[in-house]
Design a protein around this motif. Structure first.
Motif, mmCIF file in Angstrom:
data_model
loop_
_atom_site.group_PDB
_atom_site.id
_atom_site.type_symbol
_atom_site.label_atom_id
_atom_site.label_comp_id
_atom_site.label_asym_id
_atom_site.label_seq_id
_atom_site.Cartn_x
_atom_site.Cartn_y
_atom_site.Cartn_z
ATOM 1 N N THR A 90 0.806 -1.229 0.000
ATOM 2 C CA THR A 90 0.000 0.000 0.000
ATOM 3 C C THR A 90 0.835 1.273 0.000
ATOM 4 O O THR A 90 0.299 2.364 0.168
ATOM 5 C CB THR A 90 -0.930 0.017 1.231
ATOM 6 O OG1 THR A 90 -0.142 0.031 2.423
ATOM 7 C CG2 THR A 90 -1.839 -1.193 1.246
ATOM 8 N N TYR A 91 2.176 1.149 -0.162
ATOM 9 C CA TYR A 91 3.058 2.314 -0.205
ATOM 10 C C TYR A 91 2.924 3.144 1.071
ATOM 11 O O TYR A 91 2.930 4.367 1.047
ATOM 12 C CB TYR A 91 2.750 3.169 -1.450
ATOM 13 C CG TYR A 91 2.891 2.411 -2.747
ATOM 14 C CD1 TYR A 91 4.060 2.479 -3.494
ATOM 15 C CD2 TYR A 91 1.859 1.590 -3.222
ATOM 16 C CE1 TYR A 91 4.202 1.769 -4.673
ATOM 17 C CE2 TYR A 91 1.999 0.868 -4.401
ATOM 18 C CZ TYR A 91 3.165 0.965 -5.115
ATOM 19 O OH TYR A 91 3.318 0.243 -6.289
ATOM 20 N N ILE A 510 -1.421 7.158 -2.725
ATOM 21 C CA ILE A 510 0.002 6.825 -2.837
ATOM 22 C C ILE A 510 0.784 8.118 -3.040
ATOM 23 O O ILE A 510 0.492 8.899 -3.950
ATOM 24 C CB ILE A 510 0.244 5.877 -4.025
ATOM 25 C CG1 ILE A 510 -0.495 4.557 -3.808
ATOM 26 C CG2 ILE A 510 1.740 5.626 -4.220
ATOM 27 C CD1 ILE A 510 -0.504 3.653 -5.027
ATOM 28 N N GLN A 511 1.759 8.353 -2.201
ATOM 29 C CA GLN A 511 2.616 9.527 -2.370
ATOM 30 C C GLN A 511 3.594 9.267 -3.520
ATOM 31 O O GLN A 511 4.202 8.202 -3.608
ATOM 32 C CB GLN A 511 3.369 9.806 -1.070
ATOM 33 C CG GLN A 511 2.451 10.196 0.089
ATOM 34 C CD GLN A 511 3.191 10.238 1.416
ATOM 35 O OE1 GLN A 511 3.540 9.204 1.981
ATOM 36 N NE2 GLN A 511 3.437 11.441 1.908
ATOM 37 N N GLU A 512 3.749 10.241 -4.388
ATOM 38 C CA GLU A 512 4.531 10.078 -5.614
ATOM 39 C C GLU A 512 5.946 9.569 -5.349
ATOM 40 O O GLU A 512 6.466 8.730 -6.091
ATOM 41 C CB GLU A 512 4.607 11.411 -6.369
ATOM 42 C CG GLU A 512 3.311 11.821 -7.066
ATOM 43 C CD GLU A 512 3.094 11.080 -8.370
ATOM 44 O OE1 GLU A 512 4.039 10.402 -8.836
ATOM 45 O OE2 GLU A 512 1.980 11.172 -8.917
ATOM 46 N N TYR A 513 6.581 10.060 -4.295
ATOM 47 C CA TYR A 513 7.976 9.685 -4.082
ATOM 48 C C TYR A 513 8.131 8.198 -3.788
ATOM 49 O O TYR A 513 9.206 7.617 -3.991
ATOM 50 C CB TYR A 513 8.604 10.532 -2.967
ATOM 51 C CG TYR A 513 8.208 10.185 -1.548
ATOM 52 C CD1 TYR A 513 8.885 9.196 -0.842
ATOM 53 C CD2 TYR A 513 7.177 10.867 -0.893
ATOM 54 C CE1 TYR A 513 8.555 8.880 0.469
ATOM 55 C CE2 TYR A 513 6.835 10.565 0.414
ATOM 56 C CZ TYR A 513 7.514 9.574 1.094
ATOM 57 O OH TYR A 513 7.174 9.271 2.388
ATOM 58 N N LYS A 514 7.038 7.541 -3.350
ATOM 59 C CA LYS A 514 7.126 6.131 -3.010
ATOM 60 C C LYS A 514 7.029 5.216 -4.225
ATOM 61 O O LYS A 514 7.063 3.985 -4.083
ATOM 62 C CB LYS A 514 6.066 5.773 -1.979
ATOM 63 C CG LYS A 514 6.375 6.375 -0.605
ATOM 64 C CD LYS A 514 5.685 5.677 0.523
ATOM 65 C CE LYS A 514 6.231 6.145 1.864
ATOM 66 N NZ LYS A 514 5.598 5.467 3.007
ATOM 67 N N LEU A 515 6.950 5.806 -5.418
ATOM 68 C CA LEU A 515 7.000 4.979 -6.618
ATOM 69 C C LEU A 515 8.400 4.388 -6.798
ATOM 70 O O LEU A 515 8.575 3.411 -7.532
ATOM 71 C CB LEU A 515 6.587 5.793 -7.844
ATOM 72 C CG LEU A 515 5.150 6.338 -7.799
ATOM 73 C CD1 LEU A 515 4.817 7.067 -9.087
ATOM 74 C CD2 LEU A 515 4.144 5.223 -7.543
ATOM 75 N N LEU A 516 9.397 4.992 -6.163
ATOM 76 C CA LEU A 516 10.716 4.377 -6.044
ATOM 77 C C LEU A 516 10.887 3.869 -4.621
ATOM 78 O O LEU A 516 10.439 4.511 -3.663
ATOM 79 C CB LEU A 516 11.828 5.379 -6.349
ATOM 80 C CG LEU A 516 12.045 5.790 -7.805
ATOM 81 C CD1 LEU A 516 13.181 6.798 -7.889
ATOM 82 C CD2 LEU A 516 12.338 4.581 -8.686
ATOM 83 N N TRP A 517 11.532 2.734 -4.469
ATOM 84 C CA TRP A 517 11.821 2.223 -3.131
ATOM 85 C C TRP A 517 12.970 3.002 -2.506
ATOM 86 O O TRP A 517 13.822 3.570 -3.213
ATOM 87 C CB TRP A 517 12.220 0.752 -3.219
ATOM 88 C CG TRP A 517 11.059 -0.185 -3.387
ATOM 89 C CD1 TRP A 517 9.740 0.136 -3.472
ATOM 90 C CD2 TRP A 517 11.135 -1.603 -3.496
ATOM 91 N NE1 TRP A 517 8.981 -0.990 -3.623
ATOM 92 C CE2 TRP A 517 9.811 -2.080 -3.640
ATOM 93 C CE3 TRP A 517 12.181 -2.517 -3.483
ATOM 94 C CZ2 TRP A 517 9.505 -3.438 -3.773
ATOM 95 C CZ3 TRP A 517 11.887 -3.874 -3.619
ATOM 96 C CH2 TRP A 517 10.572 -4.326 -3.752
ATOM 97 N N PRO A 518 13.020 3.031 -1.171
ATOM 98 C CA PRO A 518 14.128 3.710 -0.490
ATOM 99 C C PRO A 518 15.413 2.882 -0.537
ATOM 100 O O PRO A 518 15.368 1.648 -0.489
ATOM 101 C CB PRO A 518 13.620 3.835 0.949
ATOM 102 C CG PRO A 518 12.711 2.649 1.120
ATOM 103 C CD PRO A 518 12.036 2.472 -0.215
#
Length: 542
Positions: A90-91, A510-518
């Protein structure tokens, strides 16, 4: 993990002691030797490369973490309490720099990459010596490094590159154009030296066709910001596989062969499977995929049998989304008559004399539709539970290649040819060899309609095979589709087939920045060429 020059030297020795115990990887470990001794000898180099295969294969067992965060699958209700699994699905807060699941994927992929690097560097120096066996092993090492770099780049964005012929890379994150150039160079060498698929005697080893498939994937899936998105180049590589007489897909009446455990690696199966990860029933060569994806209620309905249980039992780690298991008439995916539906989704959980029920289950989705593709009846034959399942896991199938090629055709101005290809190969097979007139796609559809239909068709053909997350990322459809189709993001209430209702809370975005994993926090703190400021934007370092 620490990415530096010392690590890769260490891994040269370590790799020789980590070959698999499977039939395909059984080898006596070699002694620890310097590079010039290891990689000038076919036997020691082969043992080393088999160690890479083992790590690669181990990293794809189950693959549940790679499936989550899409619109085709959701975490089961009981497993939703796992903060890290919920985070990937769910990001949400569990998607963070200390996630063990994210770190596990990062570490495994870099384990393969760091081991491949010294082999590639040494074997490149021997390319012109005329040793075809060493060149083939170079092709394998190049493919394995490229594929793992590709996955990391798609999930994390810019990444460190380990290349002994370019030590200026250090352990720094490299721009996407540099990353994709490195991947392209590896894949081109792999294509040059890998054997044709009909020359590969062991299904666990890669062929020239797989390198061609990933060159196509490279140009089709690369973020546009990388400068490597090129539909014409992608089409050219996919076409090589389509024109290879070794493949051709299963016949319409034999489509179920693809997911029949007893037919794995048969002649018909090989027509479809460009590559699948190979496993066996029973530890230590099992993959346990069905254990993750099967039904918890079924797992407990056969106490009189001990370990043996229905081959669709498990622990609800990943289930089809409602969209993925529902008919089009009810707002879902499946058209009437599509034979792929019953190959992909389990709706009936009865087995032999046993009928499961919901008594004692706290959440209520344990008998909702589950993933069927990885059920392995061979566990029943051997009296084992589904943790011991050994179903092969597809990486690239002929059907995937056809759909990718058709997409490239459409995007390069050949719309009619693209749609006819999908109608005559993919959809015709899906309807048993005869595509009803009302199921044929119109050759006049516009781009937006085509992409929408294509994404549905890719889900029908490839659901639970690991491509959905990458498909949504490259098309920019993650937020649009996942927020609308993942029950944990939709919120409201969930009512199971028994009429029991659960409150899912408010809708979430979903927050946009979470489309990439940390980037894993351990990497930022242990890699001397990175600091916590090198984290992907939006993530904290705690």
């Amino acid at each position: 993990m620490k990415i530096n020059k010392i690590l890769s030297i260490f891994m040269v020795g370590l790799a020789l002691f980590t070959t698999s115990c499977s039939d395909f990887l059984d080898q006596d470990p070699e002694s620890k030797l310097p590079d010039d001794k290891i990689f000038s000898d076919v036997s020691t180099t082969n043992a080393y490369i088999l160690g890479l295969y083992n790590s690669w294969r181990e990293g794809h067992k189950g693959r549940v973490d790679m499936f989550l965060g899409t619109d085709e699958a959701v975490v089961g209700g009981f497993q939703h309490d796992d903060n890290e699994r919920r985070g990937l699905d769910t990001y949400s807060e569990g998607m963070n720099s200390t996630s063990n699941r994210i770190r596990g994927i990062w570490t495994n992929r870099y384990e393969v990459i760091s081991r491949a690097a010294p082999a590639i560097s040494s074997l490149k120096k021997l390319q012109n010596t005329g040793n075809e066996e060493l060149n083939k092993l170079l092709g394998e090492a190049c493919f394995l490094r490229a594929e793992n770099n590709w996955e990391l780049a798609m999930l994390f964005g810019s990444i460190p590159l380990i290349d002994h012929d370019n030590l200026d890379f250090g352990g720094f994150r490299q721009p996407l154009d540099v990353v994709f150039k490195n991947i392209e160079e590896d894949l081109l060498l792999a294509e040059k030296y890998l054997p044709e698929p009909n020359e590969v005697t062991n299904a666990g080893r890669v062929s020239k066709a797989l390198a061609q498939a990933f060159l196509g994937k490279l140009y089709l899936y690369a973020p546009e910001s990388s400068g490597y998105r090129d539909y014409a180049k992608a089409a050219a590589h996919f076409k090589k596989i389509i024109d290879n007489g070794y493949f051709g897909g299963t016949g319409a009446s034999n489509f179920p062969v693809i997911f029949d455990a007893y037919s794995e690696n048969s002649a018909e199966y090989r027509k479809e499977m460009v590559y699948a990860f190979q496993y066996n029933v029973g530890w230590p060569n099992n993959c346990g995929t069905e254990w993750e994806m099967g039904s918890r209620a079924v797992a407990n309905m056969t106490p009189d049998l001990g370990e043996a249980m229905a081959p669709w039992s498990g622990f609800d780690g990943m289930m089809p989304s409602k969209y993925c298991y529902t008919a089009t008439g009810d707002g879902g995916l499946w058209e009437e008559g599509d034979i792929r539906k019953d190959q992909s989704i389990r709706y009936d959980f009865r087995w032999s004399k046993y009928t499961p029920n919901m008594s004692g289950y706290a959440w209520g989705d344990e008998l909702e539709p589950h993933v069927k593709k990885y059920e392995d009846p061979r566990t029943v034959d051997t009296g084992q539970n589904t943790w011991h399942s050994g179903k092969s896991i597809p990486l690239v199938r002929f059907g995937d290649v056809i759909l990718c090629y058709a997409e490239c055709l459409y995007m390069t101005g050949n719309q009619g040819e693209a749609i006819n290809l999908i109608n005559n190969v993919i959809r015709k097979r899906a309807f048993g060899g005869t595509l009803p007139a009302d199921k044929m796609w119109s050759t006049g559809m516009g781009k937006e309609e085509f992409i929408e239909k294509l994404m549905d068709e890719r889900m029908r053909e490839l659901c639970f095979e690991g491509w959905r997350k990458f498909d949504l990322l490259r098309t920019g459809l993650v937020k649009q589709y996942v927020e609308k189709r993942n029950r944990w993001l939709i919120g409201g209430t969930f009512t199971n087939s028994f009429g029991d209702t659960k409150d899912l809370g408010a809708a979430k975005t979903i927050q946009e920045y979470k489309l990439l994993w940390p980037i894993p926090l351990d990497e930022l703190r242990q890699n001397p060429d990175l600091t916590e400021d090198d984290q992907n934007p939006g993530y904290t370092t705690n």
